[in-house]
Design an enzyme around this catalytic site. Structure first.
Site, PDB file in Angstrom:
ATOM      1  N   ASN A 150      23.110  -5.858   3.001  1.00  0.00           N
ATOM      2  CA  ASN A 150      24.177  -7.034   2.860  1.00  0.00           C
ATOM      3  C   ASN A 150      25.575  -6.634   2.053  1.00  0.00           C
ATOM      4  O   ASN A 150      26.697  -7.089   2.550  1.00  0.00           O
ATOM      5  CB  ASN A 150      23.598  -8.477   2.055  1.00  0.00           C
ATOM      6  CG  ASN A 150      23.331  -7.989   0.715  1.00  0.00           C
ATOM      7  OD1 ASN A 150      22.774  -6.980   0.315  1.00  0.00           O
ATOM      8  ND2 ASN A 150      23.694  -8.987  -0.251  1.00  0.00           N
ATOM      9  N   GLY A 226      16.149  -5.444  -2.632  1.00  0.00           N
ATOM     10  CA  GLY A 226      15.907  -6.001  -1.039  1.00  0.00           C
ATOM     11  C   GLY A 226      14.983  -7.272  -1.224  1.00  0.00           C
ATOM     12  O   GLY A 226      15.076  -7.979  -2.140  1.00  0.00           O
ATOM     13  N   THR A 230       9.328  -7.182   0.452  1.00  0.00           N
ATOM     14  CA  THR A 230       9.234  -5.547   0.268  1.00  0.00           C
ATOM     15  C   THR A 230       9.055  -5.004  -1.095  1.00  0.00           C
ATOM     16  O   THR A 230       8.468  -4.131  -1.217  1.00  0.00           O
ATOM     17  CB  THR A 230      10.565  -5.235   0.672  1.00  0.00           C
ATOM     18  OG1 THR A 230      10.874  -5.724   1.947  1.00  0.00           O
ATOM     19  CG2 THR A 230      10.445  -3.703   1.073  1.00  0.00           C
ATOM     20  N   GLU A 248      15.231  -5.566  -7.747  1.00  0.00           N
ATOM     21  CA  GLU A 248      16.286  -6.662  -7.601  1.00  0.00           C
ATOM     22  C   GLU A 248      16.025  -7.262  -6.163  1.00  0.00           C
ATOM     23  O   GLU A 248      16.174  -6.675  -5.103  1.00  0.00           O
ATOM     24  CB  GLU A 248      17.556  -6.124  -7.609  1.00  0.00           C
ATOM     25  CG  GLU A 248      18.010  -5.394  -8.883  1.00  0.00           C
ATOM     26  CD  GLU A 248      18.100  -6.327 -10.062  1.00  0.00           C
ATOM     27  OE1 GLU A 248      18.186  -7.421  -9.854  1.00  0.00           O
ATOM     28  OE2 GLU A 248      17.940  -6.020 -11.238  1.00  0.00           O
TER      29      GLU A 248
HETATM   30  P1  NAD Z   1      14.524  -5.241   2.844  1.00  0.00           P
HETATM   31  O1  NAD Z   1      13.346  -5.760   1.645  1.00  0.00           O
HETATM   32  O2  NAD Z   1      13.905  -5.560   4.337  1.00  0.00           O
HETATM   33  O3  NAD Z   1      14.971  -3.913   2.916  1.00  0.00           O
HETATM   34  C1  NAD Z   1      15.810  -3.282   1.595  1.00  0.00           C
HETATM   35  C2  NAD Z   1      15.519  -1.744   1.678  1.00  0.00           C
HETATM   36  O4  NAD Z   1      14.256  -1.261   1.581  1.00  0.00           O
HETATM   37  C3  NAD Z   1      15.996  -1.207   3.005  1.00  0.00           C
HETATM   38  O5  NAD Z   1      16.564   0.040   2.854  1.00  0.00           O
HETATM   39  C4  NAD Z   1      14.507  -0.779   3.849  1.00  0.00           C
HETATM   40  O6  NAD Z   1      14.716   0.007   4.687  1.00  0.00           O
HETATM   41  C5  NAD Z   1      13.844  -0.547   2.562  1.00  0.00           C
HETATM   42  N1  NAD Z   1      12.320  -0.759   2.620  1.00  0.00           N
HETATM   43  C6  NAD Z   1      11.615  -1.514   3.706  1.00  0.00           C
HETATM   44  N2  NAD Z   1      10.295  -1.438   3.677  1.00  0.00           N
HETATM   45  C7  NAD Z   1      10.040  -0.401   2.656  1.00  0.00           C
HETATM   46  C8  NAD Z   1       9.074   0.348   2.277  1.00  0.00           C
HETATM   47  N3  NAD Z   1       7.659  -0.112   2.447  1.00  0.00           N
HETATM   48  N4  NAD Z   1       9.236   1.193   1.317  1.00  0.00           N
HETATM   49  C9  NAD Z   1      10.286   1.796   0.872  1.00  0.00           C
HETATM   50  N5  NAD Z   1      11.599   1.125   1.128  1.00  0.00           N
HETATM   51  C10 NAD Z   1      11.430   0.149   2.319  1.00  0.00           C
HETATM   52  O7  NAD Z   1      15.920  -6.166   2.553  1.00  0.00           O
HETATM   53  P2  NAD Z   1      17.020  -6.468   3.340  1.00  0.00           P
HETATM   54  O8  NAD Z   1      16.759  -7.242   4.501  1.00  0.00           O
HETATM   55  O9  NAD Z   1      17.528  -5.012   3.658  1.00  0.00           O
HETATM   56  O10 NAD Z   1      18.006  -7.218   2.296  1.00  0.00           O
HETATM   57  C11 NAD Z   1      18.094  -8.514   2.335  1.00  0.00           C
HETATM   58  C12 NAD Z   1      17.238  -8.949   0.907  1.00  0.00           C
HETATM   59  O11 NAD Z   1      17.799  -8.437  -0.340  1.00  0.00           O
HETATM   60  C13 NAD Z   1      17.467 -10.282   0.556  1.00  0.00           C
HETATM   61  O12 NAD Z   1      16.170 -10.981   0.235  1.00  0.00           O
HETATM   62  C14 NAD Z   1      18.380 -10.512  -0.525  1.00  0.00           C
HETATM   63  O13 NAD Z   1      18.056 -11.434  -1.282  1.00  0.00           O
HETATM   64  C15 NAD Z   1      17.981  -9.332  -1.273  1.00  0.00           C
HETATM   65  N6  NAD Z   1      19.155  -8.945  -2.180  1.00  0.00           N
HETATM   66  C16 NAD Z   1      18.802  -8.904  -3.333  1.00  0.00           C
HETATM   67  C17 NAD Z   1      19.905  -8.430  -4.122  1.00  0.00           C
HETATM   68  C18 NAD Z   1      19.715  -8.639  -6.031  1.00  0.00           C
HETATM   69  O14 NAD Z   1      20.518  -8.001  -6.493  1.00  0.00           O
HETATM   70  N7  NAD Z   1      18.784  -9.445  -6.509  1.00  0.00           N
HETATM   71  C19 NAD Z   1      21.047  -8.084  -3.935  1.00  0.00           C
HETATM   72  C20 NAD Z   1      21.235  -7.894  -2.487  1.00  0.00           C
HETATM   73  C21 NAD Z   1      20.273  -8.216  -1.684  1.00  0.00           C
END
Ligand code: NAD
Length: 480
Positions: A150, A226, A230, A248
């Protein structure tokens, strides 16, 4: 078509398996580049390079590390417009937003942590005649940084910069959905003279490349941003290996608007706070609770303003909202609008896909959507949608507002709108959120801690919290 490469041991290299994934431009719905579909063997190469570089990097003085990181920051500044266009094309966000927020923040993340290490102090505990203790903070070694789509470069550098500044070598993975600015950062690091192996950037999917990073026994700490699901999965893998973990995760942030607020400011900022970046910011206030005395007035002003948000091509100066990041995400967000309808909600505005003309007609655009008439505990109001969808709910008392605000599994951020000082601080203390904004939203001071409670995460980033996460502290005691 541009082919992205991994950045390992100071060089841009293809994935060892020689397989690639398509990278889509969401503003037109078409493939525009290829990214490495890296696996375990690429991660292994990166870990070997990082391990080899660690003695040199951790042995440098803070001043030497700082100078290299400042060069990275300066190069980001020099290439700001180019990077902003690349970020926008990869993610679908307006170029204007990337120019004003994303790229400047990537520049600042490097500069902030590069200079923070020049001012760090360690603790000393005096025991008088008996002796003393001091805290020795040492870099951990090789650490992993994994980030979402994002705010691609904003969040990627928010992890990498403190990890490097603290003296660690890094194996990092950006989201496979938005890899471009991470790739451009690897070119910048080469240009800045970052020693080989200090930062390694691996591209690929979460289950394959990401999982290999999390499982690698030589990677001693993981900083992850993320989704909550996850995060849960990561913790299950990393916790039994006793890795340091910073998570986070998702949010479903409440925005509490009291009748005694500065009305104009509350309306204006609540709209930005719900729809900035197409509502795809973990900090967006998507559940808006409004005190009944001003509910109708607020609803009218809010909906009117939302209707004025122009959805359009990201490179059009007049677009307030661009495309959602992917077709899958667009479908997910639209399924929640359908759910809200089924749960008895009334759509006050939006709710439909936007089909633009010309080359943008296949892009993933959605109208900003406002819904009312839903219970605070229905799925629409409990689950993270992460798109341009906000709900309006009236409340009568402070207690009721707090009960509804605190009712989700999440606890990332919250907004409070009131001119009553006592109420503002009382409510701030009672909210179950890691970040509270009173009469504002997304005002950030990089020295402050950042992160969520409950299912929104474990640990805090920001300022010295982040630098400390990336160190292994040691108490050294001397007895006279
Ligand atoms: P996601 O969890 O699908 O992916 C995040 C990252 O993790 C990506 O690089 C992905 O390739 C990686 N990933 C996925 N599976 C994995 C695994 N098994 N092992 C290691 N890495 C893995 O999230 P997204 O769809 O990319 O992002 C959206 C989410 O992120 C939303 O829930 C949002 O609230 C959250 N987010 C949180 C913050 C915060 O600061 N708290 C900031 C931004 C986004």
């Amino acid at each position: 078509m541009e082919v992205i490469k991994n950045y390992i041991n100071g060089e841009l290299v293809p994935p060892l398996g020689e397989t690639y994934l398509d990278n889509i431009d969401p503003s037109v719905g078409k493939i525009y580049s290829q990214i490495p579909d890296s696996g375990r063997e690429d991660v292994q190469k990166a870990v070997e390079a990082a391990t080899k570089a660690f003695p040199l990097w951790s042995g440098m003085s803070a001043g030497e590390r700082s100078a290299i990181m400042m060069r990275v920051s300066e190069l980001i500044e020099q290439k700001l417009d180019f990077l902003a266009r690349a970020e926008s094309r990869d993610n679908g966000k307006p170029v204007k937003l990337a120019t004003r927020v994303d790229i400047p923040r990537a520049r600042d993340n490097f500069a902030f942590f590069a200079t923070a290490i020049l001012h760090e102090e360690d603790q000393f505990h005096n025991m008088g005649n008996q002796g003393f203790n001091y805290t020795l903070r040492q870099p951990i070694g090789v650490v992993g940084c994994i980030s979402p789509w994002n705010l691609p470069s904003y969040l990627f550098t928010w992890k990498i910069a403190p990890a490097l500044a603290a003296g660690n070598c890094v194996v990092a993975k950006p989201s496979e959905i938005t890899p471009m600015t991470a790739y451009l950062l690897s070119e910048i690091c080469i240009e800045a003279g970052m020693p080989s192996g200090v930062l390694n950037i691996i591209h690929g999917t979460g289950p394959k490349a990401g999982q290999a990073i999390v499982e690698h026994p030589e990677i001693k700490a993981i900083s992850f941003t993320g989704g909550t699901k996850t995060g849960e999965h990561l913790a299950r893998t990393a916790a039994p290996m006793f890795k340091k973990l910073s998570l986070e995760l998702g949010g479903k942030n409440p925005n509490l608007v009291f009748a005694d607020c500065d009305f104009e400011k509350a309306v204006k900022t609540s709209v930005t706070g719900a729809f900035a970046n197409q509502g795809q910011i973990c900090l967006c206030g998507s559940r808006i609770f409004v005190q009944r005395a001003i509910y109708d007035k607020f609803k009218k002003a809010f909906v009117e303003r939302v209707k004025g948000l122009r959805v359009g091509p990201p490179d059009d100066e007049n677009s307030k909202m661009g495309a959602l990041v992917s077709e899958a995400h667009l479908n997910k967000v639209m399924s929640y609008i359908e759910l809200a309808h089924e749960e008895g909600g009334t759509i006050l505005c939006g709710g439909k896909r936007v089909v633009l003309e010309g080359e943008h007609k296949e892009g993933y655009y959605l109208e900003p959507t406002v819904i009312e008439g839903l219970g605070y505990n229905c799925r629409t109001n409990q689950e993270e949608i992460f798109g341009p969808v906000a709900t309006l709910t009236p409340f009568d008392s402070e207690e009721e507002a707090l009960m509804m605000a605190n009712s989700t599994q999440y606890g990332l951020a919250a907004m409070i709108w009131t001119t009553d000082l006592n109420k503002a601080h009382r409510v701030a203390a009672a909210l179950h959120s890691g970040i509270i904004w009173i009469n504002c939203w997304l005002v950030r001071d990089l020295r402050t801690l950042f992160g969520g409670m409950k299912a929104s995460g474990v640990g805090r980033e920001g300022g010295f919290e982040a630098l400390h996460f990336f160190t292994e502290p040691k108490n050294v005691c001397l007895s006279y």
